[in-house]
Design a protein around this motif. Structure first.
Motif, PDB file in Angstrom:
ATOM      1  N   THR A  14       0.829  -1.210   0.000  1.00 42.42           N
ATOM      2  CA  THR A  14       0.000   0.000   0.000  1.00 42.42           C
ATOM      3  C   THR A  14       0.861   1.257   0.000  1.00 42.42           C
ATOM      4  O   THR A  14       1.761   1.400   0.823  1.00 42.42           O
ATOM      5  N   LEU A  81       1.579   8.045 -11.104  1.00 42.84           N
ATOM      6  CA  LEU A  81       1.844   6.603 -11.146  1.00 42.84           C
ATOM      7  C   LEU A  81       2.969   6.281 -12.126  1.00 42.84           C
ATOM      8  O   LEU A  81       3.820   5.424 -11.856  1.00 42.84           O
ATOM      9  N   LEU A  86       4.488   2.800 -10.808  1.00 44.05           N
ATOM     10  CA  LEU A  86       3.565   1.990 -10.014  1.00 44.05           C
ATOM     11  C   LEU A  86       2.476   1.393 -10.900  1.00 44.05           C
ATOM     12  O   LEU A  86       1.947   2.069 -11.782  1.00 44.05           O
ATOM     13  N   SER A  87       2.163   0.127 -10.659  1.00 43.48           N
ATOM     14  CA  SER A  87       1.101  -0.557 -11.408  1.00 43.48           C
ATOM     15  C   SER A  87       0.047  -1.044 -10.419  1.00 43.48           C
ATOM     16  O   SER A  87       0.196  -2.122  -9.819  1.00 43.48           O
ATOM     17  N   PRO A  88      -1.003  -0.266 -10.215  1.00 48.83           N
ATOM     18  CA  PRO A  88      -2.052  -0.655  -9.259  1.00 48.83           C
ATOM     19  C   PRO A  88      -2.722  -1.964  -9.662  1.00 48.83           C
ATOM     20  O   PRO A  88      -2.899  -2.242 -10.852  1.00 48.83           O
ATOM     21  N   PRO A  92      -7.881   2.784  -6.921  1.00 45.37           N
ATOM     22  CA  PRO A  92      -7.382   3.565  -5.784  1.00 45.37           C
ATOM     23  C   PRO A  92      -8.490   3.857  -4.776  1.00 45.37           C
ATOM     24  O   PRO A  92      -9.666   3.946  -5.140  1.00 45.37           O
ATOM     25  N   ASP A 111      -4.964   5.853  -1.526  1.00 50.86           N
ATOM     26  CA  ASP A 111      -4.120   4.684  -1.281  1.00 50.86           C
ATOM     27  C   ASP A 111      -4.088   3.830  -2.541  1.00 50.86           C
ATOM     28  O   ASP A 111      -5.144   3.501  -3.109  1.00 50.86           O
ATOM     29  N   ILE A 112      -2.890   3.497  -2.968  1.00 49.49           N
ATOM     30  CA  ILE A 112      -2.690   2.660  -4.150  1.00 49.49           C
ATOM     31  C   ILE A 112      -2.245   1.273  -3.695  1.00 49.49           C
ATOM     32  O   ILE A 112      -1.330   1.148  -2.878  1.00 49.49           O
ATOM     33  N   THR A 113      -2.901   0.254  -4.217  1.00 47.74           N
ATOM     34  CA  THR A 113      -2.505  -1.123  -3.896  1.00 47.74           C
ATOM     35  C   THR A 113      -1.656  -1.680  -5.029  1.00 47.74           C
ATOM     36  O   THR A 113      -2.076  -1.666  -6.188  1.00 47.74           O
ATOM     37  N   ILE A 114      -0.467  -2.143  -4.687  1.00 48.19           N
ATOM     38  CA  ILE A 114       0.418  -2.751  -5.678  1.00 48.19           C
ATOM     39  C   ILE A 114       0.725  -4.185  -5.258  1.00 48.19           C
ATOM     40  O   ILE A 114       0.512  -4.561  -4.103  1.00 48.19           O
TER      41      ILE A 114
END
Length: 342
Positions: A14, A81, A86-88, A92, A111-114
């Motif tokens: 996160t 991103l 970053l690659s979610p 988001p 919040d970005i989930t990777i």
């Protein structure tokens, strides 16, 4: 565009991104969008598009500000991103929205989930039972009884040599002359089927252990998103077929809660498998060459329906999809050979 965001790593999967849209940039976009809306304004006593701004803006200002924000957000988010590489793996989660009533920069966070980084575990630790495919006389007899039941148009009405001769001729079974030969044929067929089932069971068992050994844990938000995608696809499919979801559930004696439970389980397994195979392919240097990719595409072309749009075969995203699919297939085959020796 100057740096307009701040990054904060919450945990290994996160990341919080705090974005600032300068008030001047927002104002410029707002005024452009407002002008477009004013052209649509239609008030009695004024020609369409000629309504004074001071008469309309107070009524539509808040709506236009929201539309402006919605228009700008994707640009800022995508740029942030890309800059952070970053690659979610899930949409988001926005944590706050700016106050449009204040004459200041607009600040919002999300919040970005990777997908976390994983390391391939020690696959030598995998232990899989090598069960033997044994076929009992009872299984053979049950199979013959089933054949008898499903072929009630034979002259012979019981399992004997005469019936066996009729059946082998009817089903096109070669090199079988009598009941003894038919039993051997059935036993051999059942054994091959059981061997196939046991092989898949061993592969699944080894694969499950490999994921556990490699400590692959997909973020819950990604699993939930994938499960929701399955539910949306299901609902769309039902709608396309003209079937109500409630009717389908009732006919199959299953609840939507149970379906969601199954979608979650399926999503988890699919994501874990995808992560492991990509990791394994990378570790083993398994990559489809451009030449191999073209050969795969040519094969797909030959088997594609005649009405297939030829443009699809030139689409770069589609080509990359085919590449990834084949690389994962190669990874699975290589994994099975390494672990099971098959």
């Amino acid at each position: 565009m100057e740096k307009f965001y701040e990054r904060k790593d919450i945990n290994k999967s996160t990341i919080e991104i705090k974005i600032t849209i300068p008030k001047d940039s927002f104002k410029k976009s707002y005024e452009a969008l407002l002008e477009e809306e004013l052209k649509k304004a239609d008030i009695k006593g004024f020609r369409k598009g000629k309504v004074p701004a001071n008469l309309v803006e107070p009524e539509i200002s808040e709506t236009v500000k929201i539309k402006t924000f919605e228009k700008l957000v994707p640009l800022y988010v995508t740029t942030a991103l890309q800059k952070e590489d970053l690659s979610p793996i899930a949409p988001p989660v926005y944590k706050n929205f700016p106050d449009f009533s204040k004459d200041e920069d607009l600040v919002f966070s999300m919040d970005i989930t990777i997908m976390p980084e994983f390391k391939l575990g020690n696959l030598k630790k995998i232990k899989v039972e090598n069960a033997e495919a044994k076929i009992s006389e009872k299984e053979v007899n049950e199979a013959l009884e089933s054949v008898l039941k499903n072929n009630n148009d034979t002259k012979a009405k019981e399992i004997n040599d005469a019936w066996a001769k009729e059946i082998v001729e009817k089903l096109g079974i070669k090199d079988v002359k009598d009941l003894k030969g038919l039993k051997e044929y059935v036993k051999d067929t059942l054994k091959k089927q059981k061997e196939h089932i046991l092989l898949h069971k061993r592969e699944d068992d080894a694969f499950e252990q490999a994921i556990k050994i490699s400590e692959i844990e997909v973020p819950e938000s990604a699993i939930k998103y994938e499960a929701e995608e399955r539910e949306r696809a299901f609902a769309h499919d039902m709608s396309h077929k003209g079937i109500k979801v409630e009717d389908f559930l009732k006919a199959n004696n299953i609840t939507i809660e149970k379906m969601r439970e199954l979608w979650l389980k399926d999503a988890k397994q699919a994501l874990e498998s995808d992560v492991f195979l990509k990791l394994y392919a990378k570790e083993k240097g398994l990559k489809l060459t451009d030449k191999e990719l073209e050969e795969k595409i040519e094969e797909i072309k030959k088997n594609a329906p005649k009405d297939t749009d030829p443009k699809i075969f030139e689409n770069e995203e589609w080509k990359e999809y085919i590449r990834k699919i084949n690389e994962k297939e190669d990874a699975f085959k290589t994994f099975v050979k390494e672990v099971l020796g098959e």
